[in-house]
Design a protein around this motif. Sequence first.
Motif, PDB file in Angstrom:
ATOM      1  N   LEU A  55       4.478   5.435   3.061  1.00  0.00           N
ATOM      2  CA  LEU A  55       4.089   4.062   3.398  1.00  0.00           C
ATOM      3  C   LEU A  55       3.766   3.264   2.137  1.00  0.00           C
ATOM      4  O   LEU A  55       4.210   2.117   1.972  1.00  0.00           O
ATOM      5  CB  LEU A  55       2.878   4.062   4.339  1.00  0.00           C
ATOM      6  N   HIS A  56       2.997   3.867   1.241  1.00  0.00           N
ATOM      7  CA  HIS A  56       2.639   3.202  -0.011  1.00  0.00           C
ATOM      8  C   HIS A  56       3.854   3.043  -0.913  1.00  0.00           C
ATOM      9  O   HIS A  56       4.018   2.015  -1.576  1.00  0.00           O
ATOM     10  CB  HIS A  56       1.538   3.986  -0.729  1.00  0.00           C
ATOM     11  N   LYS A  57       4.681   4.065  -0.942  1.00  0.00           N
ATOM     12  CA  LYS A  57       5.888   4.009  -1.766  1.00  0.00           C
ATOM     13  C   LYS A  57       6.789   2.862  -1.323  1.00  0.00           C
ATOM     14  O   LYS A  57       7.230   2.042  -2.143  1.00  0.00           O
ATOM     15  CB  LYS A  57       6.636   5.338  -1.675  1.00  0.00           C
ATOM     16  N   ALA A  58       7.067   2.796  -0.025  1.00  0.00           N
ATOM     17  CA  ALA A  58       7.952   1.755   0.501  1.00  0.00           C
ATOM     18  C   ALA A  58       7.360   0.363   0.272  1.00  0.00           C
ATOM     19  O   ALA A  58       8.083  -0.580  -0.075  1.00  0.00           O
ATOM     20  CB  ALA A  58       8.206   1.990   1.984  1.00  0.00           C
ATOM     21  N   ASN A  59       6.062   0.231   0.453  1.00  0.00           N
ATOM     22  CA  ASN A  59       5.416  -1.065   0.272  1.00  0.00           C
ATOM     23  C   ASN A  59       5.466  -1.518  -1.181  1.00  0.00           C
ATOM     24  O   ASN A  59       5.761  -2.683  -1.481  1.00  0.00           O
ATOM     25  CB  ASN A  59       3.963  -0.992   0.741  1.00  0.00           C
ATOM     26  N   PHE A  60       5.201  -0.588  -2.109  1.00  0.00           N
ATOM     27  CA  PHE A  60       5.205  -0.945  -3.527  1.00  0.00           C
ATOM     28  C   PHE A  60       6.617  -1.319  -3.979  1.00  0.00           C
ATOM     29  O   PHE A  60       6.804  -2.263  -4.757  1.00  0.00           O
ATOM     30  CB  PHE A  60       4.675   0.220  -4.369  1.00  0.00           C
ATOM     31  N   ILE A  61       7.616  -0.603  -3.487  1.00  0.00           N
ATOM     32  CA  ILE A  61       9.007  -0.922  -3.814  1.00  0.00           C
ATOM     33  C   ILE A  61       9.370  -2.306  -3.275  1.00  0.00           C
ATOM     34  O   ILE A  61       9.987  -3.122  -3.972  1.00  0.00           O
ATOM     35  CB  ILE A  61       9.957   0.148  -3.241  1.00  0.00           C
ATOM     36  N   LYS A  62       8.981  -2.573  -2.038  1.00  0.00           N
ATOM     37  CA  LYS A  62       9.279  -3.865  -1.412  1.00  0.00           C
ATOM     38  C   LYS A  62       8.695  -5.015  -2.229  1.00  0.00           C
ATOM     39  O   LYS A  62       9.393  -5.990  -2.553  1.00  0.00           O
ATOM     40  CB  LYS A  62       8.719  -3.889   0.007  1.00  0.00           C
ATOM     41  N   LEU A  63       7.408  -4.910  -2.564  1.00  0.00           N
ATOM     42  CA  LEU A  63       6.746  -5.978  -3.311  1.00  0.00           C
ATOM     43  C   LEU A  63       7.350  -6.136  -4.708  1.00  0.00           C
ATOM     44  O   LEU A  63       7.494  -7.253  -5.211  1.00  0.00           O
ATOM     45  CB  LEU A  63       5.248  -5.703  -3.406  1.00  0.00           C
TER      46      LEU A  63
END
Length: 227
Positions: A55-63
Motif C-alpha cells: 500500500l505504501h509502495k504503490a502510494n509513494f510511486i503514484k505521488l
Amino acid sequence: MHKYFFILISLFFFGRVNAQNKTVVTQAKKTKDVLVEVSTIHGKMVFKLYNETPLHKANFIKLTKEGFFNDLLFHRIIREFMIQGGDPDSRTAVPGQQLGNGGPGYNVSAEFNDKFIHKKGALSAARMGDYVNPKKESSGSQFYIVQGRKYSDSELSNFEQQTSIKYTSEQRIAYKTLGGTPHLDRNYTVFGEMISGFEVLDKLASVPTQPGDRPVENLKMQIKMLK
C-alpha cells in the motif's frame, strides 16, 4: 585556474555519482526492486521500496510519478533522529509558518513488518498521534528518513523487554554499527531503505533549525523514479 579546477572536481564528483546510480539501477533490475531518488541542494539519496508494504509502495510511486513531492520542503529536522517532509503546504510556505498538518486528503493503512526496523536510512511514513489515530494509519504523503544514533546491546535488550520485540542478530548489528531509532519500531510503517546517499542524510540532519525544528533555510526536494 581555480575556476577550471573546480569544474574538473565537479565533473569528477558527479561522474562518480552517476556511475554509482547506474550500478544501483542495474542491480535493482536484476532483483526487480523499485528505486526512487530524492534530490536536494546537498546531494542525492536513493531508496529501495519494500514489496512487503504494497500500500505504501504503490502510494509513494503514484505521488512521485505525479510530481507531488517536487519543490516540497524537508520541514522538520532533528539531528540524530530524522528528517521529515512531504507536507504539500510547504510548497508555498512563508518564513515562520508552522508545517506538518498537510496531506493529499487521505491516509494509508499501517503495514507493520518486524523484518523492517528503523535503522539509519529507513524510509518511513509519518502519522498523527495515537490519541486521534488509534489504528496508526500513515499520512498519505508525509514521510521521514531516519538518522538516529548507535545503540548498545544492553539498550537493545531493554527495548526488547519493554516492547516484546525480538531483534535478529542482523538487526542488532545494524543498530549497533549503523544506528537508528528503535523506539519507533512497530509504531510507524517502514516502507523502504536508503541504499546510497548516507553522507547527504548527515548533511541535511545537521543544518541549522529554528524553534519548531524547521530549517532556517528552505530545503527543497525533488523525487523521481529510477526504475
